[in-house]
Enzyme design. Sequence first.
Site, PDB file in Angstrom:
ATOM      1  N   LEU A   1      25.235  31.891  49.551  1.00 34.94           N
ATOM      2  CA  LEU A   1      25.789  30.796  50.353  1.00 34.94           C
ATOM      3  C   LEU A   1      26.039  31.322  51.767  1.00 34.94           C
ATOM      4  CD1 LEU A   1      28.585  28.326  49.224  1.00 34.94           C
ATOM      5  CD2 LEU A   1      28.190  28.934  51.598  1.00 34.94           C
TER       6      LEU A   1
ATOM      7  N   HIS B   1      35.002  39.960  51.494  1.00 34.03           N
ATOM      8  CA  HIS B   1      34.802  40.013  52.937  1.00 34.03           C
ATOM      9  C   HIS B   1      35.518  38.828  53.583  1.00 34.03           C
ATOM     10  CE1 HIS B   1      32.592  39.932  56.770  1.00 34.03           C
ATOM     11  NE2 HIS B   1      32.171  41.157  56.492  1.00 34.03           N
TER      12      HIS B   1
END
Length: 346
Positions: A130, A234
Amino acid sequence: MATQYVMRPSRPDDLGALMHLAELSGPGFTSLPVDEPILAERLAKSDRAFHGRQRNLQYGKYLMMMEHVPTGQVVGCSAVKAGTGIDQPFFNYRIITLAQASHAAGNLRFDMDALVLTNEYVGYTEVGTLFLKADHRGGGAGRLAAQSRYLLMAAAPERFSDRVLAELRGVVDDEGTSPFWECLGRHFFRMDFAEADRLSATTDNQFIVDLMPKYPIYVDLLPPEAREVIGRCHSDGVGAYKLLQWEGFEFDRTVDIFDGGPLVAAQRRHIRTIQESRVVTLIAGDTEGDGEARQGMLSSNRLPDFRVSLGKFVRRDETNLIVPEDVLDALKLKPGAQARVWMRSK
């Protein structure tokens, strides 16, 4: 307002756009390597998957592109891999807790976490890849890219596993340095994180079998900078993580062997978008200004011409849905066609 985005199956001629997305995605985004032959092969595999031409359904790798309707430009992507660990091993670290106790030391007792190499997710369907361009990350585009994957599963459930997982990119800085890798993986692989990441994306992962430690690794023996990032994603993936949690995915105490990023999993039947979606018959009509109109996503609910778009819709009843003409055009559907809708709760 006219629909802005549509998700559609990738095509071989998307190579240039996919390369650009790979360049923008940055270090640690393993599923989008900046490697033209690999991405070209990925587009070919996706085309075979959507058309049902792979030799085994579990080999299907479905890549969808987000198209900006007003300009026709590709601005993002997302993907579904029908079966993990089928054509190559899928290694992770499972976090186990070991109970330590000693009566001789005055009934001392404490728990210690350890990392154990596993290959236990064979056959799971995986959602991932994504990524959206930075200037297209608002207005529901991220949700569209994410939820279109579950609408794809709902359209052809026989092609996907009953169990679904997602890996999130771990903590990696702008220079491509991973604290987890520097403190652990580098000692066994003797290479930079970027090189290990590239090999993971471009080989059959035999190098992991050859070099990975075979015994449990005590977390307390790792430096603080490595311990702190175990199971953390992240910063660019926080939004995606929240969407996964909203869908019902849960952290499975399993992390990536390179960057320590979290793995989450769910039963397919429990995924919220799938549970709440319905098959309806389409009626063309204006929904702007209608007090009954609700935001949602509409999919063509068929392969290979699978498409998903955002819009405002009105339920006439349980089986009929009023849909704006521009959404019908984006999905290449006609009034009277059947489609699958997911609508926001009131």
